[in-house]
Write an enzyme that holds these catalytic residues in place. Structure first.
Site: not given
Length: 524
Positions: A282, A304
């Site tokens: 979040n 990533e």
């Protein structure tokens, strides 16, 4: 054989190796202590039908826990949650590394049924190729690799899907390779830049000075003689819907954007910042959404994982280019991605985790790293993995790769979380982290919804005040300050004031949580 499968296999000798998933099962029960490698990263790009067929065989023949059907399972990061959960529930995973997600595998680890070790993701794949994890094998290799592909080239090489991860290293180390060719997913051809492992002393520098720069191949090279089966998969990756950013996450994002604006004004960052790395969750989504709406232009990302929020970031016109090792999109996100393939594919590159997380490149590019911990202590040691020092969550992942080497190393967290009995029962700012993954030497900035602690150049005693005053929840500020004052008083007696602690009280907030359901103390 479906027409799509035949079309995707451009290396015709592989047509003779087409098998069903069930026909591959016998390979997995041949001997005990087998080492298995899967493709996949953050729940996408992992094999589906072959692992599922092995699970089904174990269940139908009551082989749960049998030594021939318990494996050392290596995946670049987390695999598909449903598939790995089934293996964990069937007691099929003897050893797991380096990162996992899912309640069944976490339970197996924390109940002692599965041995787990985590590692910096850039180092893990490298160490696999050194033979560090297969030392007890004469061949020093993986027995079987099961790798998802979306196409196969004319020379028999693999076109991965939405994740590269450690697939190049796993393929390199495998004795036998099973290719799951996913015909449900469109081909990702053209989206990858792959570097195969080169061992010291022959390794060369990564010639990357820009996020969009290529230096590898658009496929994963492999030896076709290792391929024992091609299996068609018709199942899409399943990624749960992202929770909308809450007010706390938005406040953290606002604090970060204000920091970036100040750094630009001070001349410590260029107007388009530097390449950004953001984790998942979040808070990470809120930061990306905030940047998409902010005044910064011509931004780049070196990270990533890309989530759905990055699609908005691209469409805002503020994001020039992004490099990652995985595209972790929801079903709607993938549809949106492929509907706009011509636009998105020009701005995106997928690399192996050895490259996406490589300290050399991260430091050269001056990446701004942002990650979420379990807890941070008053001196800025961070715990990313073990609740109360003992209970493993998911693993270290790539946070250390980035935070140790970034130009600006940031950790963001809520100041407090609910316990079972207290809505503010867990302070994320504590006197002493119960497990330390990132040391005080790795972090520059800590951010909560309460504020931002700039720790650059501060002594430990200075950091403690900055952390408490700027980041701690108001319900815990006086309590934490009382600890610091007590520690300084006691350590002054022993002339040990560099980083003061009262060892008998250092974990009192944690023990009180275990005993009374809250970190709020009546007294120290």
């Amino acid at each position: 054989m479906s027409a799509v499968l035949k079309q995707r296999i451009r290396y015709k000798p592989y047509l003779d190796k087409i098998r069903t998933a069930a026909q591959c099962v016998d390979l997995f029960g041949a001997k005990p202590n087998q080492y298995i490698g899967w493709s996949g990263f953050t729940g996408v790009g992992a094999p589906k039908v072959v692992p599922d067929a092995v699970s089904k065989h174990v269940e139908e023949n009551n082989l749960q826990g049998h030594e021939n059907w318990r494996y050392n399972l290596f995946v670049g990061a987390s695999a598909g949650m449903e598939i790995e959960s089934r293996w964990a529930n069937n007691n099929m995973i003897a050893r797991r590394s380096p990162h996992q997600v899912g309640k069944p595998i976490a339970a197996a680890i924390n109940e002692g049924r599965t041995d787990f070790f985590d590692k910096h993701l850039s180092m893990w794949a490298q160490d696999l190729t050194y033979g560090f994890y297969t030392r007890d094998k004469k061949e020093n290799s993986l027995d079987i690799a099961v790798i998802e592909a979306t196409a196969i080239t004319e020379d028999g090489h693999l076109i991965p899907g939405p994740a590269v991860g450690a697939s190049p290293e796993i393929v390199h180390m495998a004795d036998k390779i099973i290719i799951e060719l996913n015909t449900k997913t469109p081909s990702f051809e053209g989206l990858h830049d792959i570097n195969m492992p080169v061992l010291p002393p022959f390794r060369q520098p990564y010639q990357i000075t820009d996020v969009s720069q290529k230096m590898g191949t658009p496929y994963i090279p492999l030896d076709p003689s290792k391929v024992v089966a091609i299996v068609e998969s018709e199942f899409a990756d399943v990624v749960g819907a992202n929770s909308p950013a809450d007010e706390g996450s938005k406040a953290i994002a606002a604090n970060l954007i204000e920091l970036f604006q100040q750094e630009v004004k001070a001349g410590r960052l260029p107007e388009n910042l530097l390449p950004l790395q953001s984790g998942i969750g979040n808070i990470a989504n809120a930061v990306v959404e905030g940047l998409a709406d902010a005044s910064f232009k011509d931004l780049n990302v070196w990270t990533e994982v890309l989530q759905d929020s990055f699609l908005d970031f691209f469409e805002s016109g503020n994001l020039n280019f992004a490099t990652a090792t995985s595209i972790r999109l929801t079903e709607d996100g993938f549809k949106r991605f492929f509907d706009n393939w011509d636009e998105f594919s020009k701005k995106l590159l997928l690399r192996s985790q050895v490259v996406s997380n490589n300290p050399e490149i991260i430091r050269r590019l001056g990446v701004i790293a942002m990650n979420t911990p379990v807890e941070v202590d008053i001196y800025a040691h961070a715990n990313s993995t073990c609740v109360n020092g003992s209970k493993m969550l998911h693993g270290l992942g790539g946070s250390g790769d980035f935070l140790r080497n970034a130009k600006l190393s940031i950790m963001h967290t809520p100041s407090a979380r609910p316990s079972k009995t207290d809505p503010l029962g867990i302070s994320c700012i504590v006197p002493f982290a119960t497990h330390i993954d990132q040391t005080e030497h790795d972090l520059d900035i800590v951010v909560t919804e309460q504020g931002l602690a700039d720790l650059r150049g501060l002594s430990p005693k200075e950091r403690s005040r900055e952390m408490i005053n700027k980041c701690a929840h108001p319900s815990y500020r006086d309590q934490l300050l009382a600890y610091v004052e007590q520690a300084e008083f006691e350590c002054a007696k022993s002339r040990s004031l560099h980083e003061p602690h009262v060892l008998k009280n250092a974990f009192k907030m944690h023990t009180n949580l275990a005993e009374n359901g809250t970190m709020r103390l009546d007294k120290w």
